[in-house]
Write an enzyme that holds these catalytic residues in place. Structure first.
Site, short mmCIF file in Angstrom:
data_model
loop_
_atom_site.label_atom_id
_atom_site.label_comp_id
_atom_site.label_asym_id
_atom_site.label_seq_id
_atom_site.Cartn_x
_atom_site.Cartn_y
_atom_site.Cartn_z
N GLU A 20 0.87 -1.17 0.00
CA GLU A 20 0.00 0.00 0.00
C GLU A 20 0.91 1.23 0.00
O GLU A 20 1.81 1.33 0.85
CB GLU A 20 -0.90 0.01 1.24
CG GLU A 20 -1.80 1.23 1.24
CD GLU A 20 -2.77 1.31 2.41
OE1 GLU A 20 -2.80 0.40 3.25
OE2 GLU A 20 -3.50 2.33 2.46
N ARG B 10 5.13 -12.58 9.98
CA ARG B 10 5.82 -11.35 9.61
C ARG B 10 7.14 -11.27 10.35
O ARG B 10 7.35 -11.91 11.38
CB ARG B 10 4.95 -10.13 9.88
CG ARG B 10 4.58 -9.90 11.33
CD ARG B 10 3.45 -8.89 11.50
NE ARG B 10 3.79 -7.57 11.01
CZ ARG B 10 3.13 -6.94 10.03
NH1 ARG B 10 2.12 -7.50 9.43
NH2 ARG B 10 3.48 -5.74 9.66
N LYS C 36 4.00 0.96 9.81
CA LYS C 36 4.14 2.19 9.02
C LYS C 36 3.51 3.38 9.75
O LYS C 36 3.97 4.50 9.63
CB LYS C 36 3.49 2.02 7.65
CG LYS C 36 4.40 1.29 6.67
CD LYS C 36 3.84 1.32 5.26
CE LYS C 36 2.89 0.18 5.04
NZ LYS C 36 2.44 0.06 3.63
P1 ATP Z 1 1.67 -1.82 8.15
O1 ATP Z 1 0.72 -2.72 8.92
O2 ATP Z 1 2.89 -1.42 8.89
O3 ATP Z 1 1.00 -0.66 7.48
P2 ATP Z 1 1.28 -3.48 5.93
O4 ATP Z 1 1.39 -4.93 6.12
O5 ATP Z 1 -0.10 -2.95 5.91
O6 ATP Z 1 2.20 -2.75 6.98
P3 ATP Z 1 1.59 -3.35 3.13
O7 ATP Z 1 2.11 -2.25 2.30
O8 ATP Z 1 0.16 -3.69 3.03
O9 ATP Z 1 1.99 -3.00 4.62
O10 ATP Z 1 2.46 -4.65 2.93
C1 ATP Z 1 2.75 -5.20 1.68
C2 ATP Z 1 3.13 -6.64 1.84
O11 ATP Z 1 4.24 -6.77 2.72
C3 ATP Z 1 2.00 -7.46 2.44
O12 ATP Z 1 1.88 -8.65 1.72
C4 ATP Z 1 2.43 -7.70 3.85
O13 ATP Z 1 1.94 -8.92 4.32
C5 ATP Z 1 3.96 -7.70 3.74
N1 ATP Z 1 4.57 -7.27 5.00
C6 ATP Z 1 4.31 -6.13 5.67
N2 ATP Z 1 5.00 -6.10 6.83
C7 ATP Z 1 5.72 -7.25 6.89
C8 ATP Z 1 6.62 -7.81 7.84
N3 ATP Z 1 6.95 -7.17 8.97
N4 ATP Z 1 7.17 -9.02 7.57
C9 ATP Z 1 6.87 -9.66 6.42
N5 ATP Z 1 6.03 -9.19 5.50
C10 ATP Z 1 5.45 -7.99 5.71
MG MG Z 2 -1.58 -3.68 4.50
#
Ligand code: ATP
Ligand code: MG
Length: 557
Positions: free
Chosen positions: A36, A261, A271
């Site tokens: 995102e 994760r 984020k």
């Molecule tokens: P946040 O919750 O911090 O906003 P997010 O998971 O919503 O992070 P996205 O941009 O949606 O962020 O993530 C893109 C991809 O990266 C998704 O498939 C997510 O599962 C993966 N991802 C995000 N954070 C992690 C992590 N700490 N370890 C492994 N994969 C991750």
């Molecule tokens: Mg997300």
């Protein structure tokens, strides 16, 4: 390809992919990385990127970069650009396969109409609060909305009017008609669309309806022909909904698989929290060298190779855990040790005058560039009567086991001569040591001790030849291993995470160091010329990581 032929360490997802290929469930491997654009990518994303792109690479498939751009109020082009730059920097390429959830807004709308016509979606008037109140809990079923049994015709008309912008934000939603008593809360008539009168970075003002993540994600996977949709564990409970939408529409059905994760010690990875640090000025920006973002790690001096190696070593598992940041640093040191040139740099200078060295004489001494790599060759370092040494390398009154310079004691100057301290000069007013005096042994060139025991070796630079630099010493951003567990994560910020030294002295070969050039400063650690602030006329170095490997110790313990 069979597992026997592949030397790669396996993991449960790779095993599932192998099984799917063996049974013919999918003909090949198509994955996607779906960020995102509401912030910069961090080291956790690197784990997902390495997995998504890595599997596609291994099995001769492809990996799409898809922006999950369904929430225009939090997203921006700056983030889109940064994400693309960072994925490329990490070493991956999506080729022609760049997509956006917003590419599919028309199609998603048509599919929503299809579900309304099939009696499987309805327009609801409940507010967000009312919806929360009627959703039930983990132990109690939810209750049905009074709007749930609207006629198809009424739903179609209302949905069309929602699209035309006739209703204010938050007054209506489109919901899937599933089951308000479902054990899985995600299946209790989830919202598919909400009204958001906001401009979108790509679709402008075309839409005032925006799809929810669950409604957009699986359908986007389906459109793109994704085979394995890999995501983190928090989506496990969403999988029944992912499957429900695809089945209700009767379209191609990819397979969602969840993994744990990455959590890393001494940092935060959300984020939302990283954005707070940026907005509140706790760091200089998303690319501050203390941030766990890829842009920050890059500016800190991390190599893409070391991050990929780290992601390989932590592996892919189903259970949440916390990885010690010392492992990441270990991977970095291993990589840098092999390839970066050694240099001498005096971070906190103290003058050393060699009384018996002729005034005006300069010698060029040979120094090895990288003992780990003979092909890196040698360089010449100028030596003269007045040098700088590290303040820490001299003690007027040496503590026990101090093997560096002190009155009457001999040390070896790296690549040069053995010197013996004869005394100090002090500022008569403050009593501060302004210079250390010594004599050198002209026969000891190259460090030859000629039979005598000289315990310490210290680095130095020639005062007349040295170049000035600012050096930024970084440490962990948080002073505790699990900042997320503190009541307020900002209360455990490490107050000493940055120390700026403005008067450092470097050997002259560093004069033209290009931005992002990496070196080992002998006895100090690994350093990188700051990509933003350093230029050959005004050098700024960031300490990437110190030399002492704490991981090796942890592993043995
Ligand atoms: P946040 O919750 O911090 O906003 P997010 O998971 O919503 O992070 P996205 O941009 O949606 O962020 O993530 C893109 C991809 O990266 C998704 O498939 C997510 O599962 C993966 N991802 C995000 N954070 C992690 C992590 N700490 N370890 C492994 N994969 C991750
Ligand atoms: Mg997300």
């Amino acid at each position: 390809m069979s597992p026997e032929e592949t030397p790669k360490p396996s993991n449960f997802i790779r095993d599932m992919v192998l099984e799917d290929l063996r049974t013919g469930r999918f003909p090949g491997v198509v994955t996607r990385f779906p960020p995102e654009p509401n912030g910069y990518l961090h080291i956790g994303h690197a784990k997902a990127i390495c997995l998504d792109f890595g599997l596609a690479q291994e099995f001769g498939g492809r990996c799409h970069l898809r922006f999950d751009d369904t929430n225009p109020t939090k997203e921006s082009q700056e983030y889109v650009d940064a994400i693309m730059r960072d994925v490329r920097w990490l070493g991956f390429d999506w080729g022609a396969h760049l997509y956006h959830a917003s590419d599919y807004f028309d199609r998603l709308y048509e599919w929503a109409v299809q579900l309304i016509k099939a009696g499987r979606a309805y327009v609801d008037d409940l507010t967000a609060d009312e919806m929360r109140e009627t959703r039930g809990t983990l132990t109690q079923p939810g209750s049905e909305s009074p709007c749930r049994n609207r006629s198809v015709a009424e739903n179609l008309a209302l949905f069309e009017r929602m699209r035309r912008g006739e209703f204010p934000d938050g007054t209506k939603t489109l919901r899937a008609k599933i089951d308000m008593t479902a054990g899985n809360v995600n299946l209790r008539d989830p919202v598919m669309y909400r009204i958001r009168k906001a401009s979108h970075q790509r679709t402008g003002d075309t839409w005032c309806l925006y799809p929810m993540y669950d409604w957009a994600h699986g359908q986007s996977d389906s459109i793109e022909g994704i085979t394995h949709s890999l995501c983190t564990l928090e989506y496990e409970d969403h999988r029944p909904l992912y499957d429900w939408y695809l089945d209700a529409l009767g379209i191609y059905h990819p397979r969602q698989i969840e993994f744990a994760r990455l959590n890393l010690s001494h940092t935060v990875m959300s984020k939302r929290k990283l954005l707070m640090l940026v907005e509140e000025g706790a760091v200089s920006g998303w690319d501050d060298p203390r941030m766990p973002t890829l842009a920050g790690l890059r500016r800190r001096g991390y190599t893409p190779e070391s991050i990929r190696d780290f992601c390989e070593r932590i592996g892919i598992a189903k259970a949440d855990n916390l990885v010690d940041v010392a492992l990441l640093e270990h991977c970095l040191r291993e990589d840098l040790n092999k390839r970066v040139l050694r240099r001498m740099a005096v971070l906190r200078p103290l003058k050393l005058v060699i009384e018996n060295y002729p005034e005006g004489q300069v010698e060029e001494l040979e120094a090895v560039n990288n003992p780990e790599d003979p092909s890196a060759g040698t360089r010449q370092v100028p030596f003269s009567r007045v040098l700088y040494i590290e303040q820490d390398d001299f003690r007027e009154v040496p503590p026990a086991k101090y093997f560096r310079l002190s009155p009457g004691v001999e040390v070896r100057l790296r690549w040069a001569y053995i010197v013996k301290c004869t005394g100090v000069t002090k500022d008569p007013r403050t009593g501060e040591i302004t210079e250390v005096r010594c004599t050198y042994d002209p026969e000891s060139r190259g460090g030859d001790g000629r039979g005598r025991k000289v315990k310490g070796t210290i680095h130095w630079v020639s005062a007349a030849h040295a170049v000035d630099a600012e050096v930024r010493l970084y440490d962990h951003l948080f002073s505790v291993p699990r900042p997320d567990e503190a009541e307020d994560f900002k209360s455990v910020l490490n107050p000493a995470s940055l120390e700026v030294l403005r008067g450092s002295k470097l050997e002259p070969s560093l004069k033209d160091a290009a931005p992002e050039a990496r070196f080992q400063f002998e006895r100090q650690g690994y350093f990188v010329a700051d990509p933003k602030d350093s230029s050959p006329g005004r050098l700024v170095f960031n300490r990437t990581v110190g030399l002492r490997d704490t991981w090796a110790k942890i592993e043995k313990a």
